[in-house]
Write an enzyme that holds these catalytic residues in place. Sequence first.
Site, PDB file in Angstrom:
ATOM      1  N   GLY A   1       0.831  -1.197   0.000  1.00  0.00           N
ATOM      2  CA  GLY A   1       0.000   0.000   0.000  1.00  0.00           C
ATOM      3  C   GLY A   1       0.868   1.250   0.000  1.00  0.00           C
TER       4      GLY A   1
ATOM      5  N   GLN B   1       2.926  10.028   0.959  1.00  0.00           N
ATOM      6  CA  GLN B   1       4.244   9.390   1.139  1.00  0.00           C
ATOM      7  C   GLN B   1       5.216   9.748   0.018  1.00  0.00           C
ATOM      8  OE1 GLN B   1       2.285   5.321   1.936  1.00  0.00           O
ATOM      9  NE2 GLN B   1       4.228   5.184   3.003  1.00  0.00           N
TER      10      GLN B   1
ATOM     11  N   CYS C   1       5.704  -0.122   7.094  1.00  0.00           N
ATOM     12  CA  CYS C   1       5.324   1.008   6.257  1.00  0.00           C
ATOM     13  C   CYS C   1       6.517   1.365   5.367  1.00  0.00           C
ATOM     14  CB  CYS C   1       4.964   2.200   7.149  1.00  0.00           C
ATOM     15  SG  CYS C   1       4.519   3.691   6.242  1.00  0.00           S
ATOM     16  N   LEU C   2       6.238   1.675   4.110  1.00  0.00           N
ATOM     17  CA  LEU C   2       7.327   2.067   3.210  1.00  0.00           C
ATOM     18  C   LEU C   2       8.044   3.317   3.713  1.00  0.00           C
ATOM     19  CD1 LEU C   2       5.618   1.393  -0.239  1.00  0.00           C
ATOM     20  CD2 LEU C   2       7.672   0.267   0.632  1.00  0.00           C
TER      21      LEU C   2
ATOM     22  N   HIS D   1      -4.667   1.664   7.430  1.00  0.00           N
ATOM     23  CA  HIS D   1      -3.301   2.213   7.497  1.00  0.00           C
ATOM     24  C   HIS D   1      -3.123   3.360   6.492  1.00  0.00           C
ATOM     25  CE1 HIS D   1       1.247   1.524   7.752  1.00  0.00           C
ATOM     26  NE2 HIS D   1       1.138   2.259   6.653  1.00  0.00           N
ATOM     27  N   GLU D   2      -3.614   3.158   5.273  1.00  0.00           N
ATOM     28  CA  GLU D   2      -3.426   4.165   4.216  1.00  0.00           C
ATOM     29  C   GLU D   2      -4.277   5.411   4.455  1.00  0.00           C
ATOM     30  OE1 GLU D   2      -0.908   3.786   2.455  1.00  0.00           O
ATOM     31  OE2 GLU D   2      -0.612   1.661   2.884  1.00  0.00           O
TER      32      GLU D   2
ATOM     33  N   HIS E   1      -2.573   7.701   6.712  1.00  0.00           N
ATOM     34  CA  HIS E   1      -1.582   8.537   6.025  1.00  0.00           C
ATOM     35  C   HIS E   1      -2.221   9.823   5.495  1.00  0.00           C
ATOM     36  CE1 HIS E   1       2.173   6.367   5.947  1.00  0.00           C
ATOM     37  NE2 HIS E   1       1.625   5.261   5.480  1.00  0.00           N
TER      38      HIS E   1
HETATM   39  C1  QAP Z   1       0.895  -0.925   5.022  1.00  0.00           C
HETATM   40  O1  QAP Z   1       3.016  -1.343   4.152  1.00  0.00           O
HETATM   41  C2  QAP Z   1       0.573  -2.219   5.716  1.00  0.00           C
HETATM   42  O2  QAP Z   1       9.889  -2.064   6.267  1.00  0.00           O
HETATM   43  C3  QAP Z   1       1.691  -1.110   3.768  1.00  0.00           C
HETATM   44  O3  QAP Z   1      11.794  -2.054   4.365  1.00  0.00           O
HETATM   45  C4  QAP Z   1       1.574  -3.026   6.246  1.00  0.00           C
HETATM   46  O4  QAP Z   1       3.642  -1.873   2.085  1.00  0.00           O
HETATM   47  C5  QAP Z   1      -0.714  -2.616   5.849  1.00  0.00           C
HETATM   48  C6  QAP Z   1       7.765  -2.087   3.306  1.00  0.00           C
HETATM   49  C7  QAP Z   1       1.248  -4.218   6.869  1.00  0.00           C
HETATM   50  C8  QAP Z   1      -1.035  -3.802   6.471  1.00  0.00           C
HETATM   51  C9  QAP Z   1      -0.063  -4.621   6.989  1.00  0.00           C
HETATM   52  C10 QAP Z   1       8.157  -2.088   4.626  1.00  0.00           C
HETATM   53  C11 QAP Z   1       8.738  -2.082   2.342  1.00  0.00           C
HETATM   54  C12 QAP Z   1       6.361  -2.081   2.883  1.00  0.00           C
HETATM   55  C13 QAP Z   1       9.497  -2.083   4.978  1.00  0.00           C
HETATM   56  C14 QAP Z   1       3.955  -1.712   3.232  1.00  0.00           C
HETATM   57  C15 QAP Z   1      10.478  -2.052   3.984  1.00  0.00           C
HETATM   58  C16 QAP Z   1      10.100  -2.047   2.673  1.00  0.00           C
HETATM   59  C17 QAP Z   1       5.337  -1.829   3.725  1.00  0.00           C
HETATM   60 CO    CO Z   2       2.453   3.353   5.412  1.00  0.00          CO
END
Ligand code: QAP
Ligand code: CO
Length: 178
Positions: free
Chosen positions: A46, A51, A91-92, A133-134, A137
Site C-alpha cells: 500500500g 508518502q 510502512c514504506l 493504514h493508508e 496517512h
Molecule cells: C501498510 O506497508 C501495511 O519495512 C503497507 O523495508 C503493512 O507496504 C498494511 C515495506 C502491513 C497492512 C499490513 C516495509 C517495504 C512495505 C518495509 C507496506 C520495507 C520495505 C510496507
Molecule cells: Co504506510
Amino acid sequence: MSTLEILHFPDPRLRQIAEEITVFDEELVSLAHKMLDTMYISKGIGLAAIQVNIKKRLVVIDVSEKRDKPLFLINPIIYEKNNKIESEEGCLSVPGFYDKVERYNNIKYKSSDFDGNIKAYQAEGLLAVCIQHEIDHLNGKLFVDYLSDLKRDRIAKKIQKLSVQGKLPTRKDVPYSI
Ligand code: QAP
Ligand code: CO
C-alpha cells in the site's frame, strides 16, 4: 517506468493533511500509475500520495499474491468498522521496522473511481487493515503513532542515523512477505 521518491519518518511532510480530489483527469490516472510502479518496485502492499509528497487523497493498494490486482482509492472514507484485531504492520515510510497495531478486521468504505463516481465496498483481513493504514496517512498519521513515545523516538533516531549513513533498508534487502 517512472517512479517517485518515498519520504521517510520522521519527515514532517508526512504529517500534512491530504486534500480532497476534485479534478478527475488524465493527470490523476498518470499519478496513480506512477505510485503503483513505486509501490511494486519497493515491494509494498500500500502507498498513499502523501508518502511521495503529494497532498492528495489518493491511495494505491495491492495485497494479491501475484501482485496483479491493483486497487485505486480516491477520497476514501470508512463508514463502518467491526471486530478489533491486532495486526503486525510496517510502512514504506518506516523501512525496516514492524510492530503490532490495533485495527478492525471488517470495514465498509466508500471510494471514488477515476470518473468521480462514489461507490461503497466491504473489505476484511489484510485488505481492511491496509485501507485503515493508508487512510491514516491521508490524515498525517503513521502506524508508529500507536506505539509508545519511547518506541517511536527510538525508531525516528535509528531511521535518521541509517539515512545519513545511506544504509536504510530497501526491499532488495528485506523481502516483504504477507
Ligand atoms: C501498510 O506497508 C501495511 O519495512 C503497507 O523495508 C503493512 O507496504 C498494511 C515495506 C502491513 C497492512 C499490513 C516495509 C517495504 C512495505 C518495509 C507496506 C520495507 C520495505 C510496507
Ligand atoms: Co504506510
